[in-house]
Design a protein around this motif. Structure first.
Motif, mmCIF file in Angstrom:
data_model
loop_
_atom_site.group_PDB
_atom_site.id
_atom_site.type_symbol
_atom_site.label_atom_id
_atom_site.label_comp_id
_atom_site.label_asym_id
_atom_site.label_seq_id
_atom_site.Cartn_x
_atom_site.Cartn_y
_atom_site.Cartn_z
ATOM 1 N N LYS A 128 0.851 -1.186 0.000
ATOM 2 C CA LYS A 128 0.000 0.000 0.000
ATOM 3 C C LYS A 128 0.884 1.232 0.000
ATOM 4 O O LYS A 128 1.886 1.289 0.710
ATOM 5 C CB LYS A 128 -0.904 0.026 1.229
ATOM 6 C CG LYS A 128 -2.009 -0.990 1.190
ATOM 7 C CD LYS A 128 -2.913 -0.790 2.379
ATOM 8 C CE LYS A 128 -4.068 -1.766 2.356
ATOM 9 N NZ LYS A 128 -4.946 -1.556 3.514
ATOM 10 N N VAL A 129 0.512 2.227 -0.804
ATOM 11 C CA VAL A 129 1.271 3.467 -0.901
ATOM 12 C C VAL A 129 0.318 4.627 -0.632
ATOM 13 O O VAL A 129 -0.762 4.700 -1.217
ATOM 14 C CB VAL A 129 1.907 3.614 -2.299
ATOM 15 C CG1 VAL A 129 2.619 4.946 -2.424
ATOM 16 C CG2 VAL A 129 2.850 2.454 -2.580
ATOM 17 N N ALA A 130 0.749 5.533 0.247
ATOM 18 C CA ALA A 130 -0.064 6.707 0.562
ATOM 19 C C ALA A 130 0.548 7.930 -0.100
ATOM 20 O O ALA A 130 1.743 8.188 0.048
ATOM 21 C CB ALA A 130 -0.146 6.908 2.070
ATOM 22 N N SER A 131 -0.271 8.668 -0.824
ATOM 23 C CA SER A 131 0.138 9.974 -1.354
ATOM 24 C C SER A 131 -0.306 11.012 -0.335
ATOM 25 O O SER A 131 -1.441 10.971 0.137
ATOM 26 C CB SER A 131 -0.533 10.245 -2.696
ATOM 27 O OG SER A 131 -0.172 9.274 -3.639
ATOM 28 N N ILE A 132 0.609 11.918 -0.003
ATOM 29 C CA ILE A 132 0.294 12.896 1.034
ATOM 30 C C ILE A 132 0.483 14.315 0.521
ATOM 31 O O ILE A 132 1.243 14.552 -0.410
ATOM 32 C CB ILE A 132 1.146 12.682 2.299
ATOM 33 C CG1 ILE A 132 2.636 12.827 1.979
ATOM 34 C CG2 ILE A 132 0.858 11.338 2.940
ATOM 35 C CD1 ILE A 132 3.519 12.828 3.198
#
Length: 75
Positions: A44-48
């Motif tokens: 899982k990758v979170a863009s912030i």
């Protein structure tokens, strides 16, 4: 950043550690918002989005990214 406990639009406080090639290590505290969470294979990758960030901290992050890009290009 483990995305298991976060959802899109959540506000988070982050401590970002930037180990520079010259041996310096900079620590940056920043408030951010989770914009998007994507799954790439089993990761899982979170863009912030940084909500509150000092100008000096922004410059350090850009400098670190530039160093990493040069490192990838030069092998």
């Amino acid at each position: 950043l483990s995305t298991n406990n976060f959802n899109e639009n959540d506000s988070v406080s982050l401590l970002i550690v930037l180990p520079f090639q010259n041996g310096d290590i900079k620590y940056i505290r920043v408030k951010a918002e989770i914009v998007r969470i994507t799954v790439n294979l089993s990761t899982k990758v979170a863009s912030i989005n940084f909500n509150e960030i000092e100008g000096n901290d922004r410059r350090r992050i850009v400098q670190y990214c530039f160093e990493q890009e040069l490192k990838l290009r030069n092998g």
